[in-house]
Motif scaffolding. Structure first.
Motif, short mmCIF file in Angstrom:
data_model
loop_
_atom_site.label_atom_id
_atom_site.label_comp_id
_atom_site.label_asym_id
_atom_site.label_seq_id
_atom_site.Cartn_x
_atom_site.Cartn_y
_atom_site.Cartn_z
N LEU A 152 0.70 -1.26 -0.07
CA LEU A 152 -0.08 0.11 0.03
C LEU A 152 0.90 1.20 -0.05
CD1 LEU A 152 -2.86 1.25 0.29
CD2 LEU A 152 -2.56 0.88 2.71
N LEU A 153 0.67 1.99 -1.19
CA LEU A 153 1.66 3.21 -1.15
C LEU A 153 0.95 4.63 -1.25
CD1 LEU A 153 3.89 1.55 -3.85
CD2 LEU A 153 4.40 1.91 -1.00
N PRO A 154 1.51 5.49 -1.22
CA PRO A 154 0.68 7.07 -1.26
C PRO A 154 0.67 7.53 -2.74
CG PRO A 154 2.99 7.23 -0.54
CD PRO A 154 2.86 5.96 -0.37
N ALA A 155 1.50 6.79 -3.62
CA ALA A 155 1.55 7.09 -5.14
C ALA A 155 2.03 6.10 -5.94
CB ALA A 155 2.31 8.44 -5.35
N ALA A 156 1.76 5.95 -7.16
CA ALA A 156 2.13 5.05 -8.13
C ALA A 156 3.79 4.98 -8.16
CB ALA A 156 1.93 5.38 -9.39
N PRO A 157 4.18 3.76 -7.76
CA PRO A 157 5.80 3.48 -7.74
C PRO A 157 6.47 3.57 -9.21
CG PRO A 157 4.92 1.50 -7.67
CD PRO A 157 3.49 2.41 -7.70
N ASP A 158 7.62 3.47 -9.23
CA ASP A 158 8.33 3.48 -10.76
C ASP A 158 7.81 2.13 -11.63
OD1 ASP A 158 9.51 5.78 -10.33
OD2 ASP A 158 11.44 4.82 -9.52
N PRO A 159 7.90 2.13 -12.77
CA PRO A 159 7.40 0.93 -13.50
C PRO A 159 8.53 -0.46 -13.05
CG PRO A 159 7.75 2.61 -15.10
CD PRO A 159 8.11 2.93 -13.50
N ASP A 160 9.76 -0.21 -12.51
CA ASP A 160 10.72 -1.16 -12.36
C ASP A 160 10.11 -1.73 -11.02
OD1 ASP A 160 13.07 -2.72 -12.56
OD2 ASP A 160 13.65 -1.54 -10.90
N MET A 161 9.69 -1.16 -10.16
CA MET A 161 9.22 -1.34 -8.81
C MET A 161 7.84 -2.35 -8.97
SD MET A 161 11.28 -0.91 -6.28
CE MET A 161 12.34 -1.83 -7.64
N ARG A 162 7.00 -1.99 -9.97
CA ARG A 162 5.67 -2.75 -10.54
C ARG A 162 6.18 -3.86 -10.88
NH1 ARG A 162 0.98 0.10 -11.85
NH2 ARG A 162 0.91 2.23 -11.27
N SER A 163 7.18 -4.07 -11.68
CA SER A 163 7.50 -5.29 -12.38
C SER A 163 8.15 -6.24 -11.11
CB SER A 163 8.82 -5.24 -13.34
OG SER A 163 9.44 -6.39 -13.57
N LEU A 164 8.78 -5.62 -10.03
CA LEU A 164 9.44 -6.50 -9.06
C LEU A 164 8.13 -7.04 -8.19
CD1 LEU A 164 11.59 -7.42 -6.99
CD2 LEU A 164 11.14 -5.21 -5.50
N LEU A 165 7.30 -6.37 -7.90
CA LEU A 165 6.01 -6.59 -7.26
C LEU A 165 5.36 -7.81 -7.96
CD1 LEU A 165 4.75 -3.54 -5.66
CD2 LEU A 165 6.05 -5.34 -4.72
N GLY A 166 5.06 -7.66 -9.45
CA GLY A 166 4.34 -8.76 -10.22
C GLY A 166 5.18 -9.80 -10.23
N ARG A 167 6.49 -9.69 -10.15
CA ARG A 167 7.44 -10.97 -10.44
C ARG A 167 6.93 -11.99 -9.21
NH1 ARG A 167 13.75 -11.30 -12.04
NH2 ARG A 167 13.94 -13.53 -12.02
N TYR A 168 6.91 -11.26 -8.14
CA TYR A 168 6.85 -12.37 -6.98
C TYR A 168 5.28 -12.48 -6.41
CZ TYR A 168 11.84 -12.50 -6.82
OH TYR A 168 13.18 -12.42 -7.42
N GLY A 169 4.65 -12.16 -7.28
CA GLY A 169 2.82 -12.21 -6.80
C GLY A 169 2.39 -11.40 -5.83
N VAL A 170 3.33 -10.03 -5.52
CA VAL A 170 2.90 -9.14 -4.52
C VAL A 170 1.87 -8.26 -5.17
CG1 VAL A 170 3.43 -7.44 -2.81
CG2 VAL A 170 4.80 -9.57 -3.26
N GLY A 171 0.71 -8.00 -4.72
CA GLY A 171 -0.24 -6.93 -5.36
C GLY A 171 0.18 -5.51 -4.96
N LEU A 172 -0.42 -4.67 -5.43
CA LEU A 172 -0.27 -3.19 -5.38
C LEU A 172 -1.41 -2.12 -5.15
CD1 LEU A 172 1.61 -0.60 -5.44
CD2 LEU A 172 1.55 -0.77 -8.07
N VAL A 173 -1.75 -1.48 -4.33
CA VAL A 173 -2.59 -0.49 -4.08
C VAL A 173 -1.93 0.75 -3.78
CG1 VAL A 173 -4.63 0.22 -2.68
CG2 VAL A 173 -4.53 -2.11 -3.54
N TYR A 174 -2.38 1.91 -4.49
CA TYR A 174 -1.81 3.23 -4.17
C TYR A 174 -2.96 4.20 -4.35
CZ TYR A 174 -1.65 3.63 -9.36
OH TYR A 174 -2.09 3.87 -10.70
N ARG A 175 -2.69 5.58 -3.84
CA ARG A 175 -3.59 6.59 -4.12
C ARG A 175 -3.10 7.49 -5.04
NH1 ARG A 175 -5.00 9.58 1.59
NH2 ARG A 175 -7.31 9.76 1.40
N ALA A 176 -4.29 7.78 -5.98
CA ALA A 176 -4.04 8.40 -7.19
C ALA A 176 -4.29 10.04 -6.82
CB ALA A 176 -5.41 8.07 -8.25
#
Length: 375
Positions: free
Chosen positions: A337-361
């Motif tokens: 859970l993050l206050p804003a969208a992370p960098d694409p590279d960090m999105r890739s890290l989370l997705g690679r290991y099956g960790v979801g993402l929620v952030y505030r737009a």
């Protein structure tokens, strides 16, 4: 036994009468502040009593980057402990406001009795202050009567010379297990700014009246009564700049978690956190926010930087492996859970290991595949 009435040093053993002659405080009770501004708050620990009512006082075997921590359980042997009212709450408030009133926390543990008498003796462990970032935590314990209750566990840091021995250590957990408890997060940042009310754990099933996924209103802090003040010159090994930066980061993470918790409850979801004991460790871990309705475990951070994303990623996977929920065959889904969208590279890290993402737009709405829709 040391007889000097001029000073008491860590390791010295005294009767309460002798201790009062040097540090003041009352003739009975576990938390004994001096009257007025300044002075001391003497904290008496009796391991034989604490174990009967479901808790242990003592040193954690595991140190963090700041140093050692002594856990001291607040006053109140029956029912939920609190910061409000009389009785044990008075002592709990005295600990919380010790720096504000210019008092020093002094810890003693009972070690025996004067030969041939019923007079108890206590060993002095040293002077302490509340932890600068997390002064206390709520913990659920099983009392002497077998009933579950919520207690306040203060996190104390040594302030100068102290005594630390194995006999004063909290015993390690005999087995690994987790327990779902109400969500309460307490930080110095919250105690500086939020109004004080109850001090008891809230009901994780209670629904918020809000029905919109806009910026949730600020909820008054329910954890404390009194203002916690960090001494201007901290004795712990943390620079003022580092302490300030850490406090700001923690404040943002807690604020984000509370906002998302409010949203989950506004759409009818039940929330909580897990209290985790790990075999062989003395510390009690607390997970991030858990959505009991959708079986999702969140770990929030105060920024979306690479460092914070990596920290949340590692923590949510660490906690997730210990969680077992009756009626659920699989582990919770881990989500950052993050206050804003992370960098694409960090999105890739989370997705690679099956960790979801929620952030505030930018519009204040929460975005992510585990965000429940408005009803």
């Amino acid at each position: 036994m040391t007889k000097s009435l001029d000073t008491i040093t860590p390791g010295d053993v005294h009767t309460r009468t002798e201790i009062r002659a040097v540090f003041g405080g009352g003739p009975q009770g576990g938390i004994c502040p001096t009257k007025g501004i300044g002075g001391n708050v003497s904290l008496y620990s009796d391991p034989s009593v604490g174990e009967k009512v479901g808790y242990y006082d003592g040193w954690l075997a595991e140190e963090d980057e700041v140093g050692p921590i002594f856990e001291y359980t607040g006053a109140g042997k029956v029912g939920n402990q609190s910061f409000e009212g009389n009785g044990g709450a008075v002592g709990n408030r005295a600990i919380l406001s010790h720096a504000e009133l210019g008092r020093t926390l002094r810890v003693f543990t009972q070690v025996g009795r004067v030969p041939g008498t019923d007079t108890r003796t206590h060993r002095y462990l040293g002077a302490f202050t509340l932890d600068a970032l997390q002064p206390y935590v709520w913990r659920r314990v099983h009392g002497e009567d077998g009933k579950i209750r919520d207690v306040i566990v203060f996190r104390l840091r040594p302030d100068g010379e102290f005594q630390r021995t194995e006999r004063d250590a909290i015993p390690p957990a005999e087995k690994t297990g987790s327990e779902l408890v109400s969500f309460e997060e307490v930080t110095t940042a919250m105690l500086h700014s939020d109004p004080a009310t109850s001090g008891t754990l809230g009901n994780p099933g209670k629904k918020s009246p809000s029905k919109t996924n806009r910026r949730p209103r600020k909820v008054p802090n329910k954890e404390t009564s009194g203002l916690f003040v960090v001494p201007e010159v901290p004795s712990i090994r943390m620079s003022l700049r580092a302490a300030t930066a850490a406090t700001v980061a923690v404040r943002h993470g807690v604020s984000l978690t509370h906002a998302y918790k409010n949203y989950l409850e506004s759409v009818g979801h039940e929330t909580g956190v897990f209290q985790i004991k790990v075999e062989g460790l003395t510390s009690t871990l607390r997970s991030g926010l858990y959505d009991a309705t959708d079986h999702v475990l969140y770990e929030a951070r105060g920024s979306s930087s690479r460092e914070d994303v990596r920290m949340a990623f590692s923590k949510v996977l660490d906690y997730n492996r210990y969680i077992e929920v009756e009626g659920r065959k699989a582990e919770p889904r881990p989500v950052v859970l993050l206050p804003a969208a992370p960098d694409p590279d960090m999105r890739s890290l989370l997705g690679r290991y099956g960790v979801g993402l929620v952030y505030r737009a930018e519009n204040g709405l929460f975005v992510g595949d585990t965000v429940p829709p408005l009803s």
